[in-house]
Write an enzyme that holds these catalytic residues in place. Structure first.
Site, PDB file in Angstrom:
ATOM      1  N   HIS A  52     -11.877  17.001 -22.162  1.00 16.85           N
ATOM      2  CA  HIS A  52     -11.230  16.739 -20.873  1.00 16.85           C
ATOM      3  C   HIS A  52      -9.710  16.762 -21.068  1.00 16.85           C
ATOM      4  CE1 HIS A  52     -12.018  12.728 -22.743  1.00 16.85           C
ATOM      5  NE2 HIS A  52     -10.706  12.707 -22.604  1.00 16.85           N
TER       6      HIS A  52
HETATM    7  C1  T46 Z   1      -9.543  10.483 -24.617  1.00 14.20           C
HETATM    8  C2  T46 Z   1     -10.404  10.528 -25.835  1.00 14.20           C
HETATM    9  C3  T46 Z   1      -9.637  10.670 -27.094  1.00 14.20           C
HETATM   10  C4  T46 Z   1     -14.110   2.899 -20.142  1.00 14.20           C
HETATM   11  O1  T46 Z   1     -14.842   2.244 -19.386  1.00 14.20           O
HETATM   12  N1  T46 Z   1     -12.852   2.456 -20.447  1.00 14.20           N
HETATM   13  C5  T46 Z   1     -12.035   3.137 -21.282  1.00 14.20           C
HETATM   14  O2  T46 Z   1     -10.895   2.682 -21.546  1.00 14.20           O
HETATM   15  C6  T46 Z   1     -12.480   4.371 -21.840  1.00 14.20           C
HETATM   16  C7  T46 Z   1     -11.594   5.178 -22.759  1.00 14.20           C
HETATM   17  C8  T46 Z   1     -13.735   4.814 -21.521  1.00 14.20           C
HETATM   18  N2  T46 Z   1     -14.532   4.076 -20.687  1.00 14.20           N
HETATM   19  C9  T46 Z   1     -15.877   4.560 -20.397  1.00 14.20           C
HETATM   20  C10 T46 Z   1     -15.942   5.828 -19.573  1.00 14.20           C
HETATM   21  C11 T46 Z   1     -17.231   6.484 -20.040  1.00 14.20           C
HETATM   22  O3  T46 Z   1     -18.309   5.976 -19.276  1.00 14.20           O
HETATM   23  O4  T46 Z   1     -16.535   4.862 -21.629  1.00 14.20           O
HETATM   24  C12 T46 Z   1     -17.382   5.995 -21.483  1.00 14.20           C
HETATM   25  C13 T46 Z   1     -17.051   7.056 -22.521  1.00 14.20           C
HETATM   26  O5  T46 Z   1     -15.765   7.621 -22.194  1.00 14.20           O
HETATM   27  P1  T46 Z   1     -15.431   9.172 -22.489  1.00 14.20           P
HETATM   28  O6  T46 Z   1     -16.647   9.996 -22.296  1.00 14.20           O
HETATM   29  O7  T46 Z   1     -14.225   9.516 -21.667  1.00 14.20           O
HETATM   30  O8  T46 Z   1     -15.079   9.123 -24.051  1.00 14.20           O
HETATM   31  P2  T46 Z   1     -14.375  10.251 -24.925  1.00 14.20           P
HETATM   32  O9  T46 Z   1     -14.449   9.827 -26.332  1.00 14.20           O
HETATM   33  O10 T46 Z   1     -14.899  11.590 -24.591  1.00 14.20           O
HETATM   34  O11 T46 Z   1     -12.842  10.219 -24.451  1.00 14.20           O
HETATM   35  C14 T46 Z   1     -12.037   9.107 -24.784  1.00 14.20           C
HETATM   36  C15 T46 Z   1     -11.102   8.778 -23.622  1.00 14.20           C
HETATM   37  O12 T46 Z   1     -11.866   8.591 -22.423  1.00 14.20           O
HETATM   38  C16 T46 Z   1     -10.080   9.859 -23.390  1.00 14.20           C
HETATM   39  O13 T46 Z   1      -9.020   9.347 -22.590  1.00 14.20           O
HETATM   40  O14 T46 Z   1      -8.487  11.068 -24.597  1.00 14.20           O
HETATM   41  O15 T46 Z   1     -11.286   9.395 -25.944  1.00 14.20           O
END
Ligand code: T46
Length: 140
Positions: A52
């Site tokens: 993303h």
């Molecule tokens: C990024 C990369 C490096 C939350 O509720 N609060 C939070 O602060 C974060 C970061 C995530 N979430 C929830 C949202 C989703 O339901 O945790 C779940 C997994 O998040 P995501 O699929 O976005 O995780 P990554 O590892 O793909 O991405 C994360 C960050 O979201 C993003 O900003 O740059 O790590």
């Protein structure tokens, strides 16, 4: 420093026979107010995180333990940074698509970011990202 581009930032490293210490302080080292921290860990072998970009969020990624690859694209150029030094951070400005892979066992990816969590700041569809990137032009 050109904060419109991704960059590796050297962080302070206090060397000590008892073990080394690195810090990040709000207002120093990073060009944004640190509003949130989160960390990614226990990543199974072969898994990928990210996939993303963000409209506004700026961030610093640090391998506080282990090693992983951060693949960045602005829609024109793709670069890969291997993070494996707890005294270095990868600064990522808004508008950059990122994936993180090649996690070594036991790795921890610390992320310091400029905003509280807001799903509307995410661009999770690559086609939508490419359309925005086309308007913005090359960044990397
Ligand atoms: C990024 C990369 C490096 C939350 O509720 N609060 C939070 O602060 C974060 C970061 C995530 N979430 C929830 C949202 C989703 O339901 O945790 C779940 C997994 O998040 P995501 O699929 O976005 O995780 P990554 O590892 O793909 O991405 C994360 C960050 O979201 C993003 O900003 O740059 O790590």
């Amino acid at each position: 420093m050109d904060w419109t581009k991704p960059a590796i930032i050297s962080l302070p490293k206090i060397c000590d026979p008892r073990g080394n210490l690195t810090f990040v302080q709000d207002g120093d080292q990073v060009p944004f107010h640190i509003a949130r921290a989160y960390w990614i860990y226990d990543v199974p072998a072969g898994e990928e995180r990210g996939g993303h970009s963000h409209h506004d969020m700026r961030q610093l990624l640090i391998a506080t333990s282990g090693s992983f690859s951060v693949n960045l694209t602005d829609g024109f150029v793709t670069v890969t940074h291997t993070l494996n030094r707890p005294f270095e951070g990868l600064y990522i400005p808004p508008g950059i698509w990122r994936t993180i892979d090649n996690f070594a066992s036991g790795s921890v990816c610390l992320s310091l970011v400029s905003m509280e969590y807001d799903e509307s700041d995410y661009v999770r569809e690559f086609d939508e990202f490419l359309a925005l990137a086309e308007k913005k032009g090359p960044v990397i």
